[in-house]
Design a protein around this motif. Sequence first.
Motif, mmCIF file in Angstrom:
data_model
loop_
_atom_site.group_PDB
_atom_site.id
_atom_site.type_symbol
_atom_site.label_atom_id
_atom_site.label_comp_id
_atom_site.label_asym_id
_atom_site.label_seq_id
_atom_site.Cartn_x
_atom_site.Cartn_y
_atom_site.Cartn_z
ATOM 1 N N ARG A 41 -3.038 -11.855 0.938
ATOM 2 C CA ARG A 41 -4.458 -12.036 1.228
ATOM 3 C C ARG A 41 -5.171 -10.707 1.462
ATOM 4 N NH1 ARG A 41 -6.590 -12.832 6.785
ATOM 5 N NH2 ARG A 41 -5.078 -11.987 8.236
ATOM 6 N N ALA A 42 -4.426 -9.653 1.763
ATOM 7 C CA ALA A 42 -5.036 -8.364 2.083
ATOM 8 C C ALA A 42 -5.714 -7.747 0.863
ATOM 9 C CB ALA A 42 -3.982 -7.409 2.623
ATOM 10 N N GLU A 43 -6.867 -7.177 1.095
ATOM 11 C CA GLU A 43 -7.562 -6.400 0.078
ATOM 12 C C GLU A 43 -7.088 -4.954 0.216
ATOM 13 O OE1 GLU A 43 -12.096 -4.931 -0.958
ATOM 14 O OE2 GLU A 43 -11.797 -6.455 0.588
ATOM 15 N N LEU A 44 -6.729 -4.312 -0.893
ATOM 16 C CA LEU A 44 -6.290 -2.917 -0.890
ATOM 17 C C LEU A 44 -7.412 -2.029 -1.409
ATOM 18 C CD1 LEU A 44 -2.728 -3.138 -2.506
ATOM 19 C CD2 LEU A 44 -3.323 -3.180 -0.091
ATOM 20 N N GLN B 22 2.884 -5.064 -3.212
ATOM 21 C CA GLN B 22 2.016 -6.184 -2.829
ATOM 22 C C GLN B 22 2.491 -7.492 -3.469
ATOM 23 O OE1 GLN B 22 -2.003 -5.919 -4.297
ATOM 24 N NE2 GLN B 22 -2.777 -7.170 -2.618
ATOM 25 N N PRO B 23 2.765 -8.524 -2.641
ATOM 26 C CA PRO B 23 3.137 -9.829 -3.199
ATOM 27 C C PRO B 23 1.953 -10.468 -3.933
ATOM 28 C CG PRO B 23 3.474 -9.756 -0.795
ATOM 29 C CD PRO B 23 2.766 -8.509 -1.187
ATOM 30 N N THR B 24 2.248 -11.307 -4.878
ATOM 31 C CA THR B 24 1.191 -11.940 -5.671
ATOM 32 C C THR B 24 0.282 -12.844 -4.836
ATOM 33 O OG1 THR B 24 2.702 -13.702 -6.299
ATOM 34 C CG2 THR B 24 2.456 -11.870 -7.848
ATOM 35 N N ASN B 25 0.791 -13.406 -3.771
ATOM 36 C CA ASN B 25 -0.007 -14.319 -2.946
ATOM 37 C C ASN B 25 -0.580 -13.650 -1.698
ATOM 38 O OD1 ASN B 25 2.423 -13.998 -1.650
ATOM 39 N ND2 ASN B 25 2.628 -16.141 -1.052
ATOM 40 N N HIS C 34 0.141 -10.134 4.205
ATOM 41 C CA HIS C 34 -0.280 -11.475 4.615
ATOM 42 C C HIS C 34 -1.012 -11.451 5.955
ATOM 43 C CE1 HIS C 34 2.048 -13.200 1.347
ATOM 44 N NE2 HIS C 34 3.061 -12.452 1.728
ATOM 45 N N ASP C 35 -0.676 -10.461 6.783
ATOM 46 C CA ASP C 35 -1.229 -10.404 8.134
ATOM 47 C C ASP C 35 -2.579 -9.701 8.233
ATOM 48 O OD1 ASP C 35 1.062 -11.688 8.991
ATOM 49 O OD2 ASP C 35 2.044 -9.850 9.696
ATOM 50 N N PHE C 36 -2.856 -8.770 7.317
ATOM 51 C CA PHE C 36 -4.074 -7.977 7.403
ATOM 52 C C PHE C 36 -5.096 -8.423 6.362
ATOM 53 C CE2 PHE C 36 -1.085 -5.446 9.708
ATOM 54 C CZ PHE C 36 -1.853 -4.900 10.727
ATOM 55 N N ASP C 37 -6.370 -8.213 6.703
ATOM 56 C CA ASP C 37 -7.464 -8.514 5.777
ATOM 57 C C ASP C 37 -7.716 -7.342 4.843
ATOM 58 O OD1 ASP C 37 -8.306 -11.087 6.975
ATOM 59 O OD2 ASP C 37 -8.742 -9.806 8.710
ATOM 60 N N LEU C 38 -7.560 -6.145 5.375
ATOM 61 C CA LEU C 38 -7.909 -4.937 4.645
ATOM 62 C C LEU C 38 -6.842 -3.875 4.896
ATOM 63 C CD1 LEU C 38 -10.093 -3.545 2.918
ATOM 64 C CD2 LEU C 38 -11.307 -3.009 5.048
ATOM 65 N N ILE C 39 -6.266 -3.357 3.823
ATOM 66 C CA ILE C 39 -5.287 -2.274 3.910
ATOM 67 C C ILE C 39 -5.894 -1.082 3.200
ATOM 68 C CG2 ILE C 39 -2.966 -1.481 3.325
ATOM 69 C CD1 ILE C 39 -2.022 -4.383 3.483
ATOM 70 N N LEU C 40 -6.113 -0.007 3.952
ATOM 71 C CA LEU C 40 -6.798 1.166 3.436
ATOM 72 C C LEU C 40 -5.827 2.337 3.312
ATOM 73 C CD1 LEU C 40 -10.047 0.780 5.526
ATOM 74 C CD2 LEU C 40 -9.762 0.338 3.081
ATOM 75 N N ALA C 41 -5.609 2.774 2.082
ATOM 76 C CA ALA C 41 -4.706 3.892 1.808
ATOM 77 C C ALA C 41 -5.464 5.208 1.929
ATOM 78 C CB ALA C 41 -4.113 3.745 0.409
ATOM 79 N N MET C 42 -4.733 6.230 2.350
ATOM 80 C CA MET C 42 -5.343 7.545 2.510
ATOM 81 C C MET C 42 -5.436 8.307 1.192
ATOM 82 S SD MET C 42 -6.159 7.732 5.697
ATOM 83 C CE MET C 42 -6.332 5.979 5.948
ATOM 84 N N ASP C 43 -4.580 7.976 0.215
ATOM 85 C CA ASP C 43 -4.618 8.693 -1.063
ATOM 86 C C ASP C 43 -4.131 7.797 -2.198
ATOM 87 O OD1 ASP C 43 -1.751 8.792 -1.192
ATOM 88 O OD2 ASP C 43 -1.754 10.622 0.006
ATOM 89 N N HIS C 44 -4.246 8.316 -3.407
ATOM 90 C CA HIS C 44 -3.896 7.559 -4.618
ATOM 91 C C HIS C 44 -2.419 7.182 -4.671
ATOM 92 C CE1 HIS C 44 -7.813 8.014 -6.582
ATOM 93 N NE2 HIS C 44 -7.843 9.213 -6.035
ATOM 94 N N ASP C 45 -1.530 8.101 -4.287
ATOM 95 C CA ASP C 45 -0.091 7.814 -4.337
ATOM 96 C C ASP C 45 0.275 6.649 -3.423
ATOM 97 O OD1 ASP C 45 0.340 9.826 -6.191
ATOM 98 O OD2 ASP C 45 0.993 11.290 -4.684
#
Length: 156
Positions: free
Chosen positions: A106-109, A101-104, A81-92
């Motif tokens: 706002r962050a894009e993964l 991730q909650p259904t509501n 809810h706090d971040f706009d963009l969450i960037l993962a380092m790998d597939h796992d």
Amino acid sequence: MSVKVLFVCLGNICRSPTAEAVFRHQAQAAGLEQRIHIDSAGTADWHRGKSPDSRSCQFASRRGYDLEPLRARQVSVDDFHDFDLILAMDHDNLAHLRQMQPTNARAELDLFLKRYGLPRDAVPDPYYGGDEGFEDVLDLVEQASAALLNEIKARL
């Protein structure tokens, strides 16, 4: 307007704090440190409150990045809810983030490298390898961070 970016790996002691420090350095160099909130976290809680891996600190320092003040933390539901963009380092880690991730939210993964069409789509974990792994992480993160900065500049 500001943008909030969270970098995520497994333990938050190698890849994601490196990405946080590199991207913060680039944002400061671009004069955007006041408009971009940058953080990092891990999907696991093994290293919560600990400093980044000493090898990550050492190799980053050689390139002018300071990881020393950073402390590991675990991703929380609030982050979605706090971040706009969450960037993962790998597939796992991306899969783990999608599970929590909650259904509501706002962050894009997304996958950090794949988002910018780099030759590899995941940042390899250097923890159990040699020195070249930490250099490789820095090379990849620097490239992706430059692309991320361009993306954010276009948003602002």
